[in-house]
Design an enzyme around this catalytic site. Structure first.
Site, mmCIF file in Angstrom:
data_model
loop_
_atom_site.group_PDB
_atom_site.id
_atom_site.type_symbol
_atom_site.label_atom_id
_atom_site.label_comp_id
_atom_site.label_asym_id
_atom_site.label_seq_id
_atom_site.Cartn_x
_atom_site.Cartn_y
_atom_site.Cartn_z
ATOM 1 N N GLU A 262 -77.522 -7.605 5.023
ATOM 2 C CA GLU A 262 -76.646 -8.752 4.792
ATOM 3 C C GLU A 262 -75.331 -8.588 5.543
ATOM 4 O OE1 GLU A 262 -76.374 -8.945 0.557
ATOM 5 O OE2 GLU A 262 -78.485 -9.458 0.316
ATOM 6 N N GLU B 284 -85.218 -4.860 -1.786
ATOM 7 C CA GLU B 284 -84.797 -4.644 -3.165
ATOM 8 C C GLU B 284 -85.639 -5.397 -4.190
ATOM 9 O OE1 GLU B 284 -81.521 -7.238 -1.195
ATOM 10 O OE2 GLU B 284 -83.042 -5.788 -0.613
#
Length: 274
Positions: free
Chosen positions: A118, A138
């Site tokens: 990100e 994740e």
């Protein structure tokens, strides 16, 4: 000129600031302390009128493996309220990069995963070595994306596949999807980034600032900021969801360490990964 803190190195090469995440033993995992120092380094580069371009990179042939899961477990983050406060801080760093008033180039080698992915996606451009790997795995232990930028970069279908499966992709695939600008041999990464940064730095600073403002506002008009803010509320609930997988993963982190927890996570998917 170079300045070093415990976790961040800042080097000025003429009008380019090279900001390096410097936590190699933890694969540049984004701890609270690292994020604080990185934010301060970005502020310094933004407020220095001798700097026109910022390069963000990692050390030890790794960009970043994401937020420090072991630290989150140690801090006992569990409720939706606690997650909301922590994730808001995480999003703040990514969006600081996104909104920095100067172009930011991510120089990515090795892993760029989860929050590290990100952070790279928040940069204006990404140049990667052939060894780079990108993804948000994740979901495989009961978490999810925090700063939801991916749909705006690679579109719906590719985003769906990556976020539903937690798959990690190589640099060639990331370039094919439009996630990154280009791939170069790992040994040529610094030179390629430096050439790009120096070319951009030929533009007057005020023009770079206004151009970045225009581009950022265009994405705001598409709903990027609203999407990121809306996802914060969902991510807080998602991360606090009571699932057997999340419970087992957290227990393993606390009792046997992060490596054991990640091995358990990967074993669950290993037989079906292609």
């Amino acid at each position: 000129m170079a300045a070093t803190t415990a976790l961040v190195t800042i080097e000025h090469r003429d009008a380019v600031a090279w900001v390096t995440m410097n936590r190699p033993k933890k694969l540049n995992a984004l701890s609270v302390e690292l994020m604080g120092e990185l934010s301060a380094a970005l502020n310094a580069a933004e407020n220095d009128d001798t700097i026109k371009v910022v390069v963000l990179r990692g050390t030890n042939s790794v960009f970043s493996v994401g937020y420090d899961i072991a630290q989150e477990v140690e801090m006992g983050v569990s409720t939706a309220e606690q997650w909301h406060a922590g994730l808001e801080h995480n999003i703040g760093l990514s969006m600081q990069v996104w909104r920095l008033k100067k172009p930011v180039i991510a120089a990515v080698s090795g892993w760029a995963l989860a929050g590290g992915c990100e952070l790279a996606m928040a940069c204006d451009m990404i140049i990667s070595g052939e060894d780079a790997k990108f993804g948000e795995p994740e979901i495989r232990f009961g978490s999810g994306p925090v700063t939801l930028l991916m749909p705006f970069l690679i579109g719906q279908k590719a985003t769906n596949e990556l976020l539903y499966t937690g798959d990690v992709i190589d640099a060639a695939r990331a370039e094919e999807l439009g996630m990154i600008n280009r791939v170069v041999p790992a040994a040529d990464l610094d030179n390629a980034v430096e050439q790009l940064a120096r070319k951009i730095a030929l533009t007057p600073l005020s023009i770079l600032r206004y151009t970045k403002r225009a581009i950022t506002r265009a994405y705001d008009a598409m709903g990027l900021t609203q999407t990121v803010e809306s996802n914060l509320d969902i991510a807080a609930v998602l991360n606090s969801a009571d699932t057997p997988e999340r419970t087992e993963f957290t227990k393993l982190v606390a009792t046997e360490g992060l490596r054991a927890a990640l091995e358990w996570r990967d074993e669950r998917y290993g037989q079906i990964d292609v």
